[in-house]
Design an enzyme around this catalytic site. Structure first.
Site, PDB file in Angstrom:
ATOM      1  N   THR A  49      20.861   2.551 -14.997  1.00 28.84           N
ATOM      2  CA  THR A  49      20.520   1.126 -15.121  1.00 28.84           C
ATOM      3  C   THR A  49      19.180   0.814 -14.448  1.00 28.84           C
ATOM      4  OG1 THR A  49      21.417  -1.110 -14.939  1.00 28.84           O
ATOM      5  CG2 THR A  49      21.695   0.297 -13.029  1.00 28.84           C
ATOM      6  N   LEU A  95      -4.141  -1.317  -1.076  1.00 27.55           N
ATOM      7  CA  LEU A  95      -4.202  -2.330  -2.127  1.00 27.55           C
ATOM      8  C   LEU A  95      -4.700  -3.614  -1.479  1.00 27.55           C
ATOM      9  CD1 LEU A  95      -3.467  -3.065  -5.115  1.00 27.55           C
ATOM     10  CD2 LEU A  95      -1.266  -3.868  -4.227  1.00 27.55           C
ATOM     11  N   GLY A 155      12.567 -12.802  -8.778  1.00 21.46           N
ATOM     12  CA  GLY A 155      13.877 -13.310  -8.360  1.00 21.46           C
ATOM     13  C   GLY A 155      14.847 -12.243  -7.901  1.00 21.46           C
ATOM     14  N   ASN A 208       2.866  -0.834   5.481  1.00 20.90           N
ATOM     15  CA  ASN A 208       2.957  -1.133   4.059  1.00 20.90           C
ATOM     16  C   ASN A 208       3.857  -2.350   3.921  1.00 20.90           C
ATOM     17  OD1 ASN A 208       3.242  -1.123   1.271  1.00 20.90           O
ATOM     18  ND2 ASN A 208       4.748   0.520   1.262  1.00 20.90           N
ATOM     19  N   GLY A 209       3.316  -3.460   3.437  1.00 25.00           N
ATOM     20  CA  GLY A 209       4.138  -4.659   3.264  1.00 25.00           C
ATOM     21  C   GLY A 209       3.371  -5.929   3.544  1.00 25.00           C
ATOM     22  N   GLU A 210       4.124  -6.971   3.836  1.00 23.92           N
ATOM     23  CA  GLU A 210       3.556  -8.276   4.147  1.00 23.92           C
ATOM     24  C   GLU A 210       4.308  -8.873   5.332  1.00 23.92           C
ATOM     25  OE1 GLU A 210       0.911  -9.394   2.778  1.00 23.92           O
ATOM     26  OE2 GLU A 210       0.775  -8.058   1.051  1.00 23.92           O
ATOM     27  N   ARG A 218      16.611   1.937 -16.996  1.00 20.66           N
ATOM     28  CA  ARG A 218      16.587   0.984 -18.112  1.00 20.66           C
ATOM     29  C   ARG A 218      15.778  -0.262 -17.762  1.00 20.66           C
ATOM     30  NH1 ARG A 218      23.075   0.680 -19.409  1.00 20.66           N
ATOM     31  NH2 ARG A 218      23.371   2.775 -20.270  1.00 20.66           N
ATOM     32  N   CYS A 255       0.830  -1.185   0.000  1.00 22.57           N
ATOM     33  CA  CYS A 255       0.000   0.000   0.000  1.00 22.57           C
ATOM     34  C   CYS A 255       0.871   1.243   0.000  1.00 22.57           C
ATOM     35  CB  CYS A 255      -0.900  -0.008   1.245  1.00 22.57           C
ATOM     36  SG  CYS A 255      -1.884  -1.519   1.423  1.00 22.57           S
TER      37      CYS A 255
END
Length: 537
Positions: free
Chosen positions: A307, A47, A333, A70-72, A310, A2
């Site tokens: 980077t 969310l 990953g 905010n997170g899990e 990109r 969130c």
């Protein structure tokens, strides 16, 4: 996942707070709440990933404590059982205020997950702010001209109201009254690698595989469909393959890949999808579509690092496609290369100590780069990303096995030293992945979506009479973002300045993996590669 926004000290303007909190509404488009607390305001963009009912609505309140996270939190059920916490709903974050009332400053040490959390004691007005062990979840703070303290998930919420905006540091917590508390460190990267012993090799491989399995397993539970980012490289493929092993053959599993037409990733991602039986979604974009989106990418991810931009651009475009198909959570990953020495420049590490210290520095700085990219580019469309390779238990395994076993020269594939060989060999069992993917050389995401992406970008800016760096900086300054929140320094193929110093004189000063000419398989003749790599042993 969130967005959080808070204001403390003096009289906080509710209209101003709500307007600024809505600047990150893409992080939580499902709901919004603004709640008055002692001395300030909590604003939350929601969310709906875990507990999609109104019982999962934040901020959460327990007695005098109000919290938003905010997170899990992956171990919330075991913590609820240990401390006798009975929640009203099923949100993994609902336990936070009650848990804080019981453990205080020990809170972040108790949490297994990715998180940025703010708790206030409404009796004393004291704040507790903390962030996870790596900085998977972003968090910023700053003060305005009248001394008010502000906190937000994204700095775009703060730059128009604060004099100075800074990153709230990972691995730290703040406890005390607004502007009068102290920062303290709660997580330390003080790993000591084991001494190599040939008789222990098989135990190391088993330990790695078991750690990988458990890391993926703990992150699977979700109240929305499971999705997996699949580049066709080793790391994302392992996560998806292990999820298939855990969920079983009947579970509907979706994988997502993006690239330019004929990108290197497509062939390998298709092979993995066929191997694990996923419903595979393949997206293409053009160079022009990528270029057109870069101003918005910089606005969303809040960096001028080349980077990162990109790599963020195709991920940002893919997030739109994933969200349009109804997915709110995917796994990826990220973090494997930092913890397992996966970047191509690690072939040149002069000794085990340098190798280990480089990995520690890469992990310590990950919140400036890949964590920022993955979190913000995907949440630009309201898609949460979970990252098993950054699980703290798996990190402990990665950073304490003998460093010798992580060096590319320890394991050779088809006569060639290979990065992350120990991880590959540990997972080379039970037909987990096709051999062509399991032993595929590292490709940085900005390369693997199509070599024409980076080459085309450089040519585009040249034709426009500018450089990539100049354009990125001009957009960054246009959005008034803080210069203190981006880390700079020489980097080759995503190295730190230390890693860049390992490389042979004349190596291109670019963050593309193809800069490591003697190692990258498409960048030099085989005879030259073997000669130069052997010379680095």
């Amino acid at each position: 996942m969130c967005g959080i926004f808070a204001c403390f000290g003096g009289k906080c303007d509710r209209r101003e707070a709500v307007d600024n909190a809505y600047k990150q509404n893409h992080r939580g488009p499902d709901d919004f709440c603004c709640l008055e607390v002692t001395g300030g305001l909590f604003c939350f963009n929601r969310l709906n990933v875990m507990d999609r009912t109104d019982l999962g609505r934040q901020p959460f309140v327990y007695q005098e404590y109000t919290a938003m996270t905010n997170g899990e939190i992956y171990n919330h059920k075991s913590l609820e059982a240990e401390f006798g916490i009975q929640n009203r709903g099923k949100s993994d974050c609902e336990l936070i205020p009650e848990l804080f009332s019981k453990v205080g400053e020990e809170l972040p040490k108790r949490l297994d997950g990715m998180f940025a959390t703010v708790v206030i004691n409404n009796k004393t007005g004291e704040l507790f702010i903390t962030r996870d062990h790596i900085g998977i979840i972003p968090l910023y703070w700053g003060t305005d001209t009248e001394g008010r303290l502000y906190i937000a998930s994204e700095q775009k919420c703060l730059v128009d109201i604060c004099e100075v905006v800074e990153i709230f540091p990972p691995r730290m917590y703040y406890h005390g009254p607004p502007k009068m508390g102290k920062l303290k460190q709660w997580y330390f990267m003080d790993w000591t690698p084991q001494v190599y012993a040939v008789e222990d090799e098989e135990k190391v491989y088993d330990r790695i595989y078991d750690g990988m399995y458990k890391a993926v397993e703990k992150m699977i539970p979700c109240d929305s469909p499971n999705g997996f980012l699949l580049s066709g490289g080793l790391d994302s493929s392992l996560v998806a393959a292990l999820a298939r092993r855990i969920l079983g053959p009947e579970h509907e599993l979706h994988t997502f890949t993006i690239g330019l037409e004929n990108a290197p990733d497509f062939k390998f991602a298709r092979a993995v999808a066929a191997h694990i039986g996923s419903i595979h979604h393949e997206f293409t974009y053009t160079l022009q579509e990528g270029v057109d989106s870069i101003p918005q990418v910089i606005h969303k991810i809040e960096t001028f690092n080349a980077t990162t931009i990109r790599s963020s651009t195709p991920q940002y475009l893919m997030s739109k496609k994933i969200a349009a198909r109804g997915f709110k959570m995917v796994m990826s990953g990220e973090g494997a290369d930092e913890a397992w020495g996966g970047y191509l420049y690690f072939h040149y590490a002069p000794n085990d100590e340098e190798f280990h210290e480089e990995m520690k520095d890469k992990l310590a700085d990950l919140h400036y780069y890949d964590c920022l990219r993955t979190n913000k580019s995907m949440l630009a469309s309201g898609v949460e990303v979970r990252v098993p390779f950054l699980d703290p238990d798996l990190l402990d395994i990665a950073m304490t096995i003998p460093v010798k076993m992580k060096h590319p020269n320890f394991i050779k594939h088809e006569g060639r030293p290979i990065e992350k060989g120990v991880l590959r060999k540990a997972c080379d069992r039970d037909n987990l992945l096709p051999k062509s993917v399991l032993w595929r050389q590292k490709e940085q995401f900005s390369d693997s979506v199509g070599y024409d992406w980076i080459d085309g970008l450089k040519q585009y800016y040249k034709d426009a009479g500018t450089t990539e760096e100049q354009f990125n900086m001009s957009m960054y300054k246009k959005y008034n973002f803080s210069m203190t929140t981006v880390k700079t320094g020489k980097s080759v193929a995503c190295s730190t300045p230390r890693g860049a110093s390992w490389l042979p004189e004349g190596t291109a000063n670019d963050e593309s993996g193809r800069s490591v000419l003697a190692v990258h398989q498409s960048s030099a003749p085989a005879s030259e590669k073997q000669e130069m790599i052997s010379g680095s042993e």
